[in-house]
Design a protein around this motif. Structure first.
Motif, PDB file in Angstrom:
ATOM      1  N   PRO A 165      39.563  38.228  35.565  1.00 33.90           N
ATOM      2  CA  PRO A 165      40.895  37.735  36.136  1.00 33.90           C
ATOM      3  C   PRO A 165      40.764  37.474  37.460  1.00 33.90           C
ATOM      4  CG  PRO A 165      41.276  39.928  35.311  1.00 33.90           C
ATOM      5  CD  PRO A 165      39.593  39.654  35.156  1.00 33.90           C
ATOM      6  N   TYR A 166      41.605  36.446  37.937  1.00 35.13           N
ATOM      7  CA  TYR A 166      41.675  36.288  39.395  1.00 35.13           C
ATOM      8  C   TYR A 166      42.143  37.496  39.970  1.00 35.13           C
ATOM      9  CZ  TYR A 166      42.543  34.290  43.768  1.00 35.13           C
ATOM     10  OH  TYR A 166      42.507  34.059  45.231  1.00 35.13           O
ATOM     11  N   GLY A 167      41.671  37.950  41.073  1.00 37.10           N
ATOM     12  CA  GLY A 167      42.126  38.729  41.994  1.00 37.10           C
ATOM     13  C   GLY A 167      41.442  40.247  41.521  1.00 37.10           C
ATOM     14  N   ARG A 168      41.054  40.421  40.357  1.00 33.36           N
ATOM     15  CA  ARG A 168      40.649  41.743  39.847  1.00 33.36           C
ATOM     16  C   ARG A 168      39.154  41.434  38.994  1.00 33.36           C
ATOM     17  NH1 ARG A 168      45.394  41.028  37.509  1.00 33.36           N
ATOM     18  NH2 ARG A 168      44.713  41.413  35.352  1.00 33.36           N
ATOM     19  N   SER A 169      38.537  40.512  39.651  1.00 32.70           N
ATOM     20  CA  SER A 169      37.315  40.181  38.639  1.00 32.70           C
ATOM     21  C   SER A 169      36.072  40.927  39.230  1.00 32.70           C
ATOM     22  CB  SER A 169      36.910  38.683  38.938  1.00 32.70           C
ATOM     23  OG  SER A 169      36.268  38.267  40.199  1.00 32.70           O
ATOM     24  N   VAL A 170      34.992  40.938  38.729  1.00 35.95           N
ATOM     25  CA  VAL A 170      33.697  41.606  39.050  1.00 35.95           C
ATOM     26  C   VAL A 170      33.424  41.106  40.520  1.00 35.95           C
ATOM     27  CG1 VAL A 170      32.981  42.356  36.546  1.00 35.95           C
ATOM     28  CG2 VAL A 170      32.246  39.939  37.809  1.00 35.95           C
ATOM     29  N   LEU A 171      33.899  39.720  40.878  1.00 37.86           N
ATOM     30  CA  LEU A 171      33.486  39.078  41.998  1.00 37.86           C
ATOM     31  C   LEU A 171      34.272  39.780  43.254  1.00 37.86           C
ATOM     32  CD1 LEU A 171      32.430  35.833  41.051  1.00 37.86           C
ATOM     33  CD2 LEU A 171      30.871  37.501  41.578  1.00 37.86           C
ATOM     34  N   THR A 172      35.626  40.108  42.997  1.00 41.42           N
ATOM     35  CA  THR A 172      36.724  40.186  44.031  1.00 41.42           C
ATOM     36  C   THR A 172      35.981  41.615  45.042  1.00 41.42           C
ATOM     37  OG1 THR A 172      38.211  39.713  42.533  1.00 41.42           O
ATOM     38  CG2 THR A 172      38.858  40.951  44.306  1.00 41.42           C
ATOM     39  N   GLY A 173      35.911  40.991  46.199  1.00 43.45           N
ATOM     40  CA  GLY A 173      35.219  42.009  47.272  1.00 43.45           C
ATOM     41  C   GLY A 173      33.938  42.253  47.120  1.00 43.45           C
ATOM     42  N   LYS A 174      33.118  41.605  46.273  1.00 42.29           N
ATOM     43  CA  LYS A 174      31.817  41.941  46.315  1.00 42.29           C
ATOM     44  C   LYS A 174      31.020  41.199  47.236  1.00 42.29           C
ATOM     45  CE  LYS A 174      29.981  43.252  42.754  1.00 42.29           C
ATOM     46  NZ  LYS A 174      29.190  44.310  42.393  1.00 42.29           N
ATOM     47  N   ALA A 175      30.172  41.818  47.894  1.00 40.50           N
ATOM     48  CA  ALA A 175      29.107  41.319  49.018  1.00 40.50           C
ATOM     49  C   ALA A 175      28.244  40.485  48.510  1.00 40.50           C
ATOM     50  CB  ALA A 175      28.612  42.365  49.934  1.00 40.50           C
ATOM     51  N   VAL A 176      28.148  39.015  48.861  1.00 39.98           N
ATOM     52  CA  VAL A 176      27.128  38.164  48.398  1.00 39.98           C
ATOM     53  C   VAL A 176      26.664  37.454  49.423  1.00 39.98           C
ATOM     54  CG1 VAL A 176      28.579  37.868  46.149  1.00 39.98           C
ATOM     55  CG2 VAL A 176      28.878  36.343  48.161  1.00 39.98           C
ATOM     56  N   ALA A 177      25.327  36.701  49.043  1.00 43.08           N
ATOM     57  CA  ALA A 177      24.465  35.954  50.077  1.00 43.08           C
ATOM     58  C   ALA A 177      23.945  34.808  49.456  1.00 43.08           C
ATOM     59  CB  ALA A 177      23.456  36.958  51.201  1.00 43.08           C
ATOM     60  N   VAL A 178      23.792  33.937  50.118  1.00 47.42           N
ATOM     61  CA  VAL A 178      23.346  32.418  49.388  1.00 47.42           C
ATOM     62  C   VAL A 178      22.111  32.097  50.114  1.00 47.42           C
ATOM     63  CG1 VAL A 178      23.794  30.324  48.762  1.00 47.42           C
ATOM     64  CG2 VAL A 178      25.741  31.959  48.718  1.00 47.42           C
ATOM     65  N   ILE A 179      21.070  31.460  49.351  1.00 45.01           N
ATOM     66  CA  ILE A 179      19.977  30.806  49.995  1.00 45.01           C
ATOM     67  C   ILE A 179      19.954  29.632  48.877  1.00 45.01           C
ATOM     68  CG2 ILE A 179      18.642  32.770  50.883  1.00 45.01           C
ATOM     69  CD1 ILE A 179      16.791  32.856  48.451  1.00 45.01           C
ATOM     70  N   GLY A 180      19.306  28.552  49.439  1.00 41.85           N
ATOM     71  CA  GLY A 180      19.139  27.205  48.898  1.00 41.85           C
ATOM     72  C   GLY A 180      17.790  26.682  49.073  1.00 41.85           C
TER      73      GLY A 180
END
Length: 189
Positions: free
Chosen positions: A105-120
């Motif tokens: 759910p938005y605001g409480r998901s597993v992604l909320t506040g999770k540090a991420v980085a992106v390569i392409g």
């Protein structure tokens, strides 16, 4: 929630490739990053993207095994490292679909506040720059904390040597820099 094991300072990074192709250069870049991470980084390449069904709010209460496995893997990681190919000047639909599931759910998901980085990476001259930008935008909208510099790899078919490691010191430095940025973000949280 970031759960770095402070007793060992091991950073658990879940690597997610936006490509379903077995010989994907994006997946190979994630494996290379894992090899460069050293003993303080435990990088796991998640290979369940194809098992994530199309997102439907009707299925949120019982999303199925593919989604449940993805959510558990994301929740159990300290940080995420994404690698995306560029399809039609954007990120692959299957990756966007997985993020739609993970954002709930938005605001409480597993992604909320999770540090991420992106390569392409792409075989063209822009290195997946447009897909990188779109993925970064979606991750921020999902509440993730995007860290590190932009890493876009052009002429990706020559980016890695026969040993599977970056063919240039520039790419090696960029990948280790992203891992360092993820570690710093998790420790600061």
């Amino acid at each position: 929630m970031n759960t770095i094991d402070r007793s060992t300072d091991t950073l658990r990074v879940l690597a997610i490739s936006g490509s379903l192709r077995a010989d994907s250069i994006n997946s190979a870049l994630l494996r290379a990053a894992g090899a460069l991470g050293g003993p303080e980084v435990k990088l796991e390449l998640w290979d369940g993207l194809a098992a994530v069904p199309p997102f439907s709010e009707d299925d949120e209460a019982e999303p199925g095994a593919g989604v449940a496995g993805m959510l558990a893997a994301v929740a159990g990681a300290d940080a995420l490292l994404f690698a995306t190919p560029e399809y039609n000047r954007s990120l692959p639909g299957q990756l966007k679909n997985a993020l739609d599931w993970a954002s709930r759910p938005y605001g409480r998901s597993v992604l909320t506040g999770k540090a991420v980085a992106v390569i392409g990476a792409s075989p063209g001259n822009f290195g997946g720059r447009r897909a990188h930008a779109d993925l970064t935008k979606v991750l921020k909208a999902c509440g993730a904390v995007v860290v590190g510099d932009e890493v876009c790899v052009p002429q990706a078919d020559t980016a890695l040597g026969e040993d599977g490691l970056p063919a240039t010191e520039e790419l090696r430095t960029a990948l280790t820099g992203l891992l360092d940025a993820l570690g710093e973000a998790v420790r600061a949280a």
